[in-house]
Design an enzyme around this catalytic site. Structure first.
Site, PDB file in Angstrom:
ATOM      1  N   GLY A  15       1.740   6.110  -6.197  1.00  0.00           N
ATOM      2  CA  GLY A  15       1.422   5.959  -7.620  1.00  0.00           C
ATOM      3  C   GLY A  15       2.611   5.665  -8.512  1.00  0.00           C
ATOM      4  N   SER A  16       3.647   5.023  -7.967  1.00  0.00           N
ATOM      5  CA  SER A  16       4.820   4.771  -8.818  1.00  0.00           C
ATOM      6  C   SER A  16       4.520   3.750  -9.916  1.00  0.00           C
ATOM      7  CB  SER A  16       6.024   4.344  -7.981  1.00  0.00           C
ATOM      8  OG  SER A  16       5.820   3.065  -7.424  1.00  0.00           O
ATOM      9  N   ARG A  91      -8.174  -0.559  -1.281  1.00  0.00           N
ATOM     10  CA  ARG A  91      -9.547  -0.791  -0.859  1.00  0.00           C
ATOM     11  C   ARG A  91      -9.929  -2.221  -1.218  1.00  0.00           C
ATOM     12  NH1 ARG A  91     -12.194   1.820   2.381  1.00  0.00           N
ATOM     13  NH2 ARG A  91     -14.135   1.256   1.371  1.00  0.00           N
ATOM     14  N   HIS A 109      -0.006  -7.024  -7.044  1.00  0.00           N
ATOM     15  CA  HIS A 109       0.114  -7.384  -5.629  1.00  0.00           C
ATOM     16  C   HIS A 109       1.577  -7.728  -5.329  1.00  0.00           C
ATOM     17  CE1 HIS A 109      -1.128  -8.858  -1.736  1.00  0.00           C
ATOM     18  NE2 HIS A 109      -0.355  -9.904  -1.926  1.00  0.00           N
ATOM     19  N   THR A 141     -10.782 -10.751  -9.086  1.00  0.00           N
ATOM     20  CA  THR A 141     -12.109 -11.328  -8.894  1.00  0.00           C
ATOM     21  C   THR A 141     -12.568 -10.919  -7.502  1.00  0.00           C
ATOM     22  OG1 THR A 141     -11.155 -13.348  -7.985  1.00  0.00           O
ATOM     23  CG2 THR A 141     -11.576 -13.329 -10.353  1.00  0.00           C
ATOM     24  N   GLU A 174       7.999  -4.750 -10.304  1.00  0.00           N
ATOM     25  CA  GLU A 174       6.623  -4.292 -10.554  1.00  0.00           C
ATOM     26  C   GLU A 174       6.614  -3.278 -11.703  1.00  0.00           C
ATOM     27  OE1 GLU A 174       4.276  -3.088  -7.129  1.00  0.00           O
ATOM     28  OE2 GLU A 174       5.539  -4.261  -5.803  1.00  0.00           O
TER      29      GLU A 174
HETATM   30  C1  GRF Z   1       2.864  -1.645  -4.747  1.00  0.00           C
HETATM   31  O1  GRF Z   1       3.820  -2.378  -4.058  1.00  0.00           O
HETATM   32  C2  GRF Z   1       1.746  -2.552  -5.227  1.00  0.00           C
HETATM   33  O2  GRF Z   1       2.182  -3.823  -5.534  1.00  0.00           O
HETATM   34  C3  GRF Z   1       0.851  -2.581  -4.018  1.00  0.00           C
HETATM   35  O3  GRF Z   1       0.894  -1.301  -3.471  1.00  0.00           O
HETATM   36  C4  GRF Z   1       2.122  -0.673  -3.836  1.00  0.00           C
HETATM   37  C5  GRF Z   1       1.754   0.594  -4.524  1.00  0.00           C
HETATM   38  O4  GRF Z   1       2.864   1.381  -4.814  1.00  0.00           O
HETATM   39  N1  GRF Z   1      -0.472  -3.048  -4.379  1.00  0.00           N
HETATM   40  P1  GRF Z   1       2.710   2.627  -5.798  1.00  0.00           P
HETATM   41  O5  GRF Z   1       1.578   3.490  -5.242  1.00  0.00           O
HETATM   42  O6  GRF Z   1       2.415   2.107  -7.154  1.00  0.00           O
HETATM   43  O7  GRF Z   1       4.021   3.352  -5.725  1.00  0.00           O
END
Ligand code: GRF
Length: 211
Positions: A15-16, A91, A109, A141, A174
């Site tokens: 959940g970062s 999921r 992503h 989508t 991200e």
């Molecule tokens: C991230 O790299 C995100 O892009 C991908 O899964 C990872 C989740 O990391 N979909 P976190 O749980 O937000 O730390």
């Protein structure tokens, strides 16, 4: 004054990215809930410790994908979300789920889409000899890791990078991009035109997001 936008964030693990949204302290949003398909997700405990409502539904206890998605939709809708953020929600979602939140469902992503949809994106980018990699935030989508792209961030792939090295470099981006996108969405600065997302400086809260 504009009313706050309700955001529901879905996670499956650490959940970062969710933490990055919370810590960005975005003006006109309310983190209504953090939900997961995994009761043990570390991010749930973190959110709960910040006083954010949390809940989980174990997908393994449902007969099929649609039954799980319907139950999840019920939970999500109880918070009347303006925006649902898939922040590491591992999921595959049914078309029913995606249609229900059309225009208010975003996913992060860890690749430069449309390259490397699916899993193991960093390994695959290194294996393919890419010189740059990155992340994409897009409206979700029913097609996995597709949908109008809102923002992308790129980083270099260095000669001796492992997948973990690259993942860490991309993750920093991200954490910067996702809160910006949530802020833009909440402020009404995003509109979808075909497959393209237009970001305007001016708010157009009266304009429907789907043009
Ligand atoms: C991230 O790299 C995100 O892009 C991908 O899964 C990872 C989740 O990391 N979909 P976190 O749980 O937000 O730390």
């Amino acid at each position: 004054m504009q009313s706050k936008k309700n955001i529901v964030i879905l996670i499956s693990g650490r959940g970062s990215n969710m933490q990055a949204i919370v810590e960005a302290d975005i003006q006109n949003i309310q983190i209504a809930a953090v939900l997961s398909n995994n009761a043990q997700a570390a991010g749930l405990a973190w959110a709960a410790s910040r006083g954010i409502p949390t809940d989980s539904l174990d997908h393994k206890t449902f007969a099929d994908r649609l039954a799980f998605d319907k139950a999840m939709m019920e939970k999500i809708d109880a918070y009347q979300p303006d925006l649902v953020v898939l922040a590491g929600f591992m999921r595959i979602l049914t078309p029913e789920f995606c249609r229900h939140y059309e225009g208010r469902l975003i996913n992060i992503h860890p690749s430069l889409l449309p390259s490397f949809t699916g899993l193991h994106t960093h390994e695959r980018a290194i294996e393919a000899g890419c010189r740059i990699a990155g992340c994409t935030i897009h409206f979700a989508t029913s097609e996995l890791d597709c949908g109008p792209i809102i923002a992308q961030g790129a980083v270099p792939v260095l000669d001796h990078d492992t997948a973990d090295d690259l993942a860490a470099r991309v993750l920093e981006v991200e954490h910067r991009l996702l809160p910006q996108v949530v802020d833009d969405f909440a402020a009404g600065r995003l509109s979808i035109q075909g497959n393209r997302v237009i970001r305007t400086e001016q708010q157009h809260s009266q304009t429907p997001l789907l043009a």
